[in-house]
Design an enzyme around this catalytic site. Structure first.
Site, PDB file in Angstrom:
ATOM      1  N   ARG A   1      -9.715   0.902   9.253  1.00  0.00           N
ATOM      2  CA  ARG A   1      -9.739  -0.688   9.583  1.00  0.00           C
ATOM      3  C   ARG A   1      -9.866  -0.731   9.858  1.00  0.00           C
ATOM      4  NH1 ARG A   1      -3.767   0.898   8.560  1.00  0.00           N
ATOM      5  NH2 ARG A   1      -2.406  -1.319  10.102  1.00  0.00           N
TER       6      ARG A   1
ATOM      7  N   ARG B   1      -0.363  -8.828  13.230  1.00  0.00           N
ATOM      8  CA  ARG B   1      -1.010  -7.569  12.337  1.00  0.00           C
ATOM      9  C   ARG B   1      -2.242  -8.027  11.222  1.00  0.00           C
ATOM     10  NH1 ARG B   1       4.601  -5.181  10.642  1.00  0.00           N
ATOM     11  NH2 ARG B   1       2.925  -3.933   9.678  1.00  0.00           N
TER      12      ARG B   1
ATOM     13  N   ARG C   1      11.605  -7.042   5.940  1.00  0.00           N
ATOM     14  CA  ARG C   1      11.582  -5.278   4.928  1.00  0.00           C
ATOM     15  C   ARG C   1      12.518  -4.919   5.925  1.00  0.00           C
ATOM     16  NH1 ARG C   1       5.584  -2.206   5.131  1.00  0.00           N
ATOM     17  NH2 ARG C   1       6.000  -3.336   7.160  1.00  0.00           N
TER      18      ARG C   1
ATOM     19  N   ARG D   1      11.845  -1.938  11.107  1.00  0.00           N
ATOM     20  CA  ARG D   1      10.077  -1.402  12.089  1.00  0.00           C
ATOM     21  C   ARG D   1       9.916  -2.616  13.481  1.00  0.00           C
ATOM     22  NH1 ARG D   1       4.740   0.514   8.224  1.00  0.00           N
ATOM     23  NH2 ARG D   1       4.074  -1.020   9.871  1.00  0.00           N
TER      24      ARG D   1
ATOM     25  N   LYS E   1       1.153  -0.989  -0.082  1.00  0.00           N
ATOM     26  CA  LYS E   1      -0.275  -0.144   0.114  1.00  0.00           C
ATOM     27  C   LYS E   1       0.841   1.367  -0.057  1.00  0.00           C
ATOM     28  CE  LYS E   1      -2.214  -0.957   3.534  1.00  0.00           C
ATOM     29  NZ  LYS E   1      -1.649  -2.159   4.480  1.00  0.00           N
TER      30      LYS E   1
END
Ligand code: AMP
Length: 216
Positions: free
Chosen positions: A88, A171, A127, A160, A13
């Site tokens: 969300r 998540r 990531r 992160r 996104k």
């Protein structure tokens, strides 16, 4: 043009949002970025948000809705905006709907980026991000030229805090339980545009352009 980007964490996104907002000249509003900025600067909002983001949980709706309304009331959102990571859940979607209705505005597209679960876990756990310029990398599919160092600004890359495997799985669970119902919610409003996010970044963007392109 008013657009919502929907999709699980790791769907790309953020990457697609950057391209869309640059080409279509609309502000990019990412609630995740707003929370990370506040956490980094240790503001009151940051202290509160940290307790949730680190665990992969949603920041409470009243707090999040208020932040988005404040942001949408700014002058640069007058002619359009892209929401990335908001709403969300259905409570947030209803709150946004009411806010826009009061202003006589409406959403044009909800871009739903679909990616296989295994691919999401791979993407998120590999990531790495640059804390200085925000560039993102992947240890296997998009490594920096020098291991652990940002190509653009030479900063040391970090992971992160919510990209560790426990938070990633949490998540994804929160997405399934709370965010995925929005596909049906916006489907009923005829706003959902499904996009195959398993493809390479450029192809995904082309698909998005084909859906919204004539409104540039
Ligand atoms: P993101 O960068 O969109 O993956 O968001 C990172 C984290 O920020 C999420 O895991 C949540 O803890 C929090 N967050 C972002 N957007 C929202 C939202 N709309 N509602 C509640 N929490 C959010």
């Amino acid at each position: 043009m008013r657009v919502i980007l929907l999709g699980p964490p790791g769907a790309g996104k953020g990457t697609q949002a950057e391209r869309i907002t640059k080409d279509y000249e609309i502000p990019h509003i990412s609630t995740g970025d707003i929370f990370r900025y506040n956490i980094k600067n240790n503001t009151e909002l940051g202290k509160l948000a940290k307790q949730y983001t680190e665990k992969g949980l949603l920041v409470p709706d009243d707090v999040t809705n208020k932040i988005v309304e404040d942001r949408l009331s700014k002058d640069d959102c007058k002619d359009g905006f892209l929401l990335d990571g908001y709403p969300r859940n259905v409570v947030q979607a209803e709150s946004l709907g009411k806010y826009l209705e009061n202003k006589g505005l409406k959403i044009d597209h909800v871009l739903n980026i679909i990616v296989d679960r295994d691919e999401l876990v791979k993407r998120l756990s590999g990531r790495r991000v640059c804390p200085s310029c925000g560039a993102t990398y992947h240890i296997v599919t998009k490594p920096p030229k020098v291991e652990g160092i940002c190509d653009h600004c030479g900063e040391k890359l970090i992971q992160r805090t919510d990209d560790n495997i426990e938070s990633v799985l949490k998540r994804l669970e929160v997405y399934e339980d709370e965010t995925k119902p929005l596909v049906e919610y916006y489907g009923k409003l005829n706003l959902i545009r499904n996009i195959d996010g398993n493809k390479p970044v450029n192809e995904v963007y082309k698909e998005i352009q084909a859906l919204i392109g004539d409104e540039v």
